[in-house]
Design a protein around this motif. Structure first.
Motif, mmCIF file in Angstrom:
data_model
loop_
_atom_site.group_PDB
_atom_site.id
_atom_site.type_symbol
_atom_site.label_atom_id
_atom_site.label_comp_id
_atom_site.label_asym_id
_atom_site.label_seq_id
_atom_site.Cartn_x
_atom_site.Cartn_y
_atom_site.Cartn_z
ATOM 1 N N ASP A 160 0.819 -1.209 0.000
ATOM 2 C CA ASP A 160 0.000 0.000 0.000
ATOM 3 C C ASP A 160 0.854 1.260 0.000
ATOM 4 O O ASP A 160 1.962 1.300 0.562
ATOM 5 C CB ASP A 160 -0.906 0.033 1.237
ATOM 6 C CG ASP A 160 -1.961 -1.067 1.217
ATOM 7 O OD1 ASP A 160 -2.067 -1.764 0.190
ATOM 8 O OD2 ASP A 160 -2.659 -1.217 2.230
ATOM 9 N N PRO A 162 -0.014 5.739 0.366
ATOM 10 C CA PRO A 162 -1.098 6.572 0.893
ATOM 11 C C PRO A 162 -2.282 6.675 -0.067
ATOM 12 O O PRO A 162 -2.118 6.963 -1.256
ATOM 13 C CB PRO A 162 -0.421 7.928 1.089
ATOM 14 C CG PRO A 162 1.001 7.593 1.372
ATOM 15 C CD PRO A 162 1.290 6.391 0.518
ATOM 16 N N GLU A 163 -3.459 6.370 0.443
ATOM 17 C CA GLU A 163 -4.735 6.478 -0.260
ATOM 18 C C GLU A 163 -4.894 5.464 -1.387
ATOM 19 O O GLU A 163 -5.805 5.579 -2.208
ATOM 20 C CB GLU A 163 -4.937 7.896 -0.811
ATOM 21 C CG GLU A 163 -4.954 8.960 0.285
ATOM 22 C CD GLU A 163 -5.163 10.353 -0.280
ATOM 23 O OE1 GLU A 163 -5.349 10.486 -1.507
ATOM 24 O OE2 GLU A 163 -5.125 11.303 0.522
ATOM 25 N N GLN A 191 4.261 4.424 10.402
ATOM 26 C CA GLN A 191 4.790 5.674 9.896
ATOM 27 C C GLN A 191 6.298 5.738 10.099
ATOM 28 O O GLN A 191 6.815 5.397 11.155
ATOM 29 C CB GLN A 191 4.133 6.863 10.597
ATOM 30 C CG GLN A 191 4.626 8.213 10.082
ATOM 31 C CD GLN A 191 3.929 9.379 10.780
ATOM 32 O OE1 GLN A 191 2.864 9.215 11.380
ATOM 33 N NE2 GLN A 191 4.556 10.551 10.708
ATOM 34 N N PHE A 197 7.251 7.367 0.866
ATOM 35 C CA PHE A 197 5.873 7.753 1.199
ATOM 36 C C PHE A 197 5.658 7.931 2.707
ATOM 37 O O PHE A 197 4.524 8.006 3.175
ATOM 38 C CB PHE A 197 4.863 6.728 0.661
ATOM 39 C CG PHE A 197 4.911 6.554 -0.830
ATOM 40 C CD1 PHE A 197 4.292 7.473 -1.668
ATOM 41 C CD2 PHE A 197 5.580 5.472 -1.397
ATOM 42 C CE1 PHE A 197 4.332 7.321 -3.053
ATOM 43 C CE2 PHE A 197 5.629 5.311 -2.772
ATOM 44 C CZ PHE A 197 5.000 6.237 -3.610
ATOM 45 N N MET A 199 6.289 5.793 5.086
ATOM 46 C CA MET A 199 5.766 4.592 5.731
ATOM 47 C C MET A 199 6.667 3.407 5.417
ATOM 48 O O MET A 199 7.451 3.429 4.469
ATOM 49 C CB MET A 199 4.334 4.297 5.244
ATOM 50 C CG MET A 199 4.237 4.045 3.742
ATOM 51 S SD MET A 199 2.542 4.015 3.106
ATOM 52 C CE MET A 199 1.863 2.622 3.974
ATOM 53 N N ARG A 229 7.421 0.048 -2.801
ATOM 54 C CA ARG A 229 7.270 1.473 -2.461
ATOM 55 C C ARG A 229 8.545 2.247 -2.801
ATOM 56 O O ARG A 229 8.482 3.384 -3.297
ATOM 57 C CB ARG A 229 6.924 1.623 -0.983
ATOM 58 C CG ARG A 229 5.471 1.308 -0.661
ATOM 59 C CD ARG A 229 5.143 1.637 0.789
ATOM 60 N NE ARG A 229 5.613 0.596 1.689
ATOM 61 C CZ ARG A 229 4.867 -0.417 2.105
ATOM 62 N NH1 ARG A 229 3.620 -0.533 1.691
ATOM 63 N NH2 ARG A 229 5.356 -1.327 2.940
#
Length: 720
Positions: A160, A162-163, A191, A197, A199, A229
């Motif tokens: 994942d 963000p969003e 976090q 990102f 994270m 990511r």
């Protein structure tokens, strides 16, 4: 006495029970752990400390084709890994969520089905996209086959950002309705302001969830999202910050993998570490295969599957089939094959060299073939124009054009044998091709007098070379620029369409030329053509179904014309029946005798499993491929131009080609048969325009050579 006997008897039973129990325990399967490290290349994977150290003593390595249906992407490769067939879907087709009061209602409202622990609330979109795919992938087939055999599968982790939910590994564990019984895909990330990102994966929590679901599951799919990511965020970083983040991520991953291998997994377990997709940088640099490792037992080597028939190369569709094979399960709904292990102590070094060569072939393939095709067309046009205005062209010009035209015929043979020299980078490969072409042509010119005779010898060399390599494992074709490559993944073994067209053209023209020169009898010609069909179609050799159909049709057409049999509708039906018998014979050999599971056997198995709709899918795929190539491929222009030039030369200059045909009766029959074969090949192959163009080139080149020879002869007669 009776008591002693009973005691002895019970002791024997106990011993036997212990032996059989021990034997059963040794043969009993353990668990399967699938660790997904997407957006990680081979070199990157080997920088992860625990993986590198493990590979020093054990482990099987491979490169993996990442192709899905209608192209490549992260999500299509994940789905193809889980479904055992090249899959088509889009990122918006998945939204896996852990069931709660709100999304339970959404899922049931959309599907009419009771939700499970994890559900894809966009499953209907996914099903719709999958139906438009080319290969008819069966959604959730891994979970279905495991469940049917009493095995369970769970998923942990995500990629994942963000969003956006990127729970791609859930595609491996879902059922046909997009639901998963067991797993943890949220609450795993924390976090971290100095990671991509902001994270990262919480590896301590991940270890706990891994231990928990490992005890509950037979198959565990784990997604380590930090590598994905990092690659997605790379454009925002400089070299220093990227390196720092990469080192931290690799350190965390190394610690986690070490925990799984040393502290969690049992000795009987099979651990896969797979990158479903390479980094974007590697993809742009033509390294479009991903690493896939298997750790099981203490063996060390490379992986191999019948999908590719290449040491160290597998398909993403093979992973699910291999997981099922581990538990002794077979699926008729997967095209992937189980993975074999080949012992090799230098596995990573071997793979590095192979990858370099495959990358070079991939980079050179399009530029070299495009340049060759364009040069051929420009040369044909130049000669064609000179023939039309032959009275204005000096004899020397025709002589030079004839030399250059013959030089182009040497190229397919040179591209076939170039891999023998073992060059792995672009400049040496190009130097070898150019040097070998010139040297070979000069040698042939000194040894063989006469342009058409030289052309016939080059054709025979090329045909024999293709047949010999096809019969002995295709080690040259696999690595040839004119062959195919594992990155494209359209074909991995056998004779590809480029060389299939060349083989058909070279074989027919060689046989026709030998008959014309009265070097062989008609019976010998039939034997030569029959051998070509057998090698081209045999599942362990050429394994080219479309090529077998094409060769069988046009070779029998030639044989009938060789005996001056008139070809009418009944003869065409008889030829078609002969083709069916040949293809059916090859299928019987493949399925029932040698079980090599070639393309033909796979297609038949898919038809049996999926029904008539699979036939429609296969035909649609072939039509779509040919339609796209007609508009965009250079080979379509080669094919059309060859037909145009030959057609015009029948009428202008007046009667010159007709006179050549009348003088070369067997060659004329060979030309017609090749043209017939080019149309058949175009119709029955995925990229039929390629084989049509390469086969018909033997017609146009020999026609132009003979016409120039005819012009020179007529000019000499007029001069005298």
């Amino acid at each position: 006495m009776k008591g002693r006997f009973t005691a002895v008897f019970l002791t024997i039973l106990f011993v036997l029970q212990s032996i059989f129990a021990s034997s059963y325990a040794q043969n009993e399967s353990g668990k399967v752990i699938l660790i997904m490290l997407s957006r990680t290349g081979m070199e990157d994977m080997l920088e992860i400390k625990s993986i590198k150290e493990e590979l020093e003593s054990r482990g099987y390595v491979s490169l993996m084709n990442i192709k899905g249906s209608k192209g490549t992407s992260d999500i299509r490769s994940y789905a193809s890994i889980g479904w055992g067939t090249r899959a088509y879907l889009k990122p918006e087709d998945i939204d896996f969520v852990t069931s709660d009061d709100e999304n339970r209602v959404i899922f049931k409202r959309r599907t009419g089905i009771e939700p499970k622990h994890i559900n894809n609330i966009n499953i209907n979109m996914l099903k719709s996209s999958n139906e438009s795919g080319e290969y008819g992938a069966y959604l959730g087939i891994l979970q279905k086959e495991l469940s049917k055999n009493g095995k369970t599968i769970s998923v942990i982790g995500n990629s994942d950002i963000p969003e956006k939910n990127h729970s791609y590994a859930s595609l491996l564990a879902m059922d046909e309705n997009g639901s998963i019984e067991s797993g943890k895909i949220d609450g795993i990330n924390v976090q971290d302001d100095y990671m991509p990102f902001g994270m990262r994966t919480d590896y301590e929590a991940l270890k706990e969830y891994t231990r928990d679901y490992y005890s509950k599951s037979d198959v565990l799919a784990i997604e380590l999202g930090d590598t994905s990511r990092l690659d997605l965020y790379r454009e925002n970083l400089n070299q220093k910050t990227y390196g720092e983040m990469q080192n931290k991520i690799y350190g965390n991953i190394s610690d986690y993998i070490s925990y799984v291998m040393s502290d969690l997994a049992d000795a009987k377990d099979r651990i896969y570490i797979v990158s479903p997709y390479p980094t974007l940088l590697e993809y742009k640099n033509y390294k479009r295969l991903s690493p896939a490792f298997i750790f099981e037992g203490q063996g060390k080597g490379v992986l191999y599957s019948n999908t590719t028939r290449r040491e160290g190369v597998i398909g993403n569709v093979d992973i699910a089939a291999d997981v099922l094979d581990y538990f002794g399960i077979k699926s008729d709904f997967m095209v992937g094959r189980s993975i074999q292990k080949i012992e090799r102590s230098d596995n990573t070094e071997f793979l590095g060299s192979e990858f370099e060569k495959m990358s070079t072939t991939y980079q050179l393939r399009m530029p070299v073939l495009y340049s060759y095709a364009v040069f051929e067309m420009l040369l044909w046009i130049s000669i064609f124009i000179c023939i039309l205005i032959k009275g204005m062209i000096p004899k020397k010009v025709f002589s030079v054009l004839s030399e250059v035209l013959q030089l182009t015929v040497v190229m397919p043979f040179v591209l076939l044998v170039e891999p023998i020299f073992g060059a792995t980078s672009k400049s040496p490969v190009l130097a070898i091709i150019i040097s070998l072409t010139v040297i070979l042509y000069i040698a042939l010119k000194k040894l063989i007098k006469g342009n058409i005779e030289r052309f016939m010898v080059i054709s025979m060399m090329t045909g024999i070379g293709i047949l010999a390599d096809a019969a002995t494992g295709q080690e040259l074709i696999k690595r040839s620029i004119f062959g195919y490559d594992a990155m494209i993944g359209a074909r991995y073994y056998g004779v590809g369409n480029e060389y299939m067209g060349i083989l058909i053209g070279a074989s027919l023209l060689s046989v026709a030329g030998l008959l014309q020169k009265e070097k062989i009898k008609k019976a010998a010609a039939i034997i030569m053509l029959a051998i070509t069909i057998v090698i081209l179609g045999f599942p362990k050799m050429g394994a080219n179904v479309g090529g077998t159909i094409t060769a069988s049709f046009c070779f029998l057409f030639f044989v009938l014309r060789m005996y001056n049999v008139k070809i009418d509708f009944k003869k065409l039906v008889a030829i078609s029946a002969f083709v069916c018998v040949v293809v059916a014979g090859m299928a019987f050999i493949d399925i029932f005798l040698i079980g090599s599971k070639s393309h033909l056997a796979g297609a038949i198995q898919s038809i049996i499993s999926g029904g008539p709709v699979v036939i429609i899918q296969i035909m649609s795929r072939k039509l779509a491929m040919n339609a796209s190539l007609i508009g965009g491929s250079i080979w379509s222009k080669v094919f059309i131009m060859a037909l145009f030039i030959v057609g015009v030369l029948f009428y202008r200059p007046f009667g010159i080609l007709k006179r050549v045909c009348n003088e070369k009766e067997f060659l004329k029959k060979g030309w017609i048969s090749i043209i017939v074969g080019s149309f058949v090949g175009f119709a029955v192959n995925d990229s039929g325009v390629v084989s049509a163009a390469t086969s018909i080139s033997f017609v146009i080149i020999s026609v132009l050579l003979l016409i120039m020879e005819k012009i020179a002869h007529e000019n000499a007669q007029q001069g005298s």
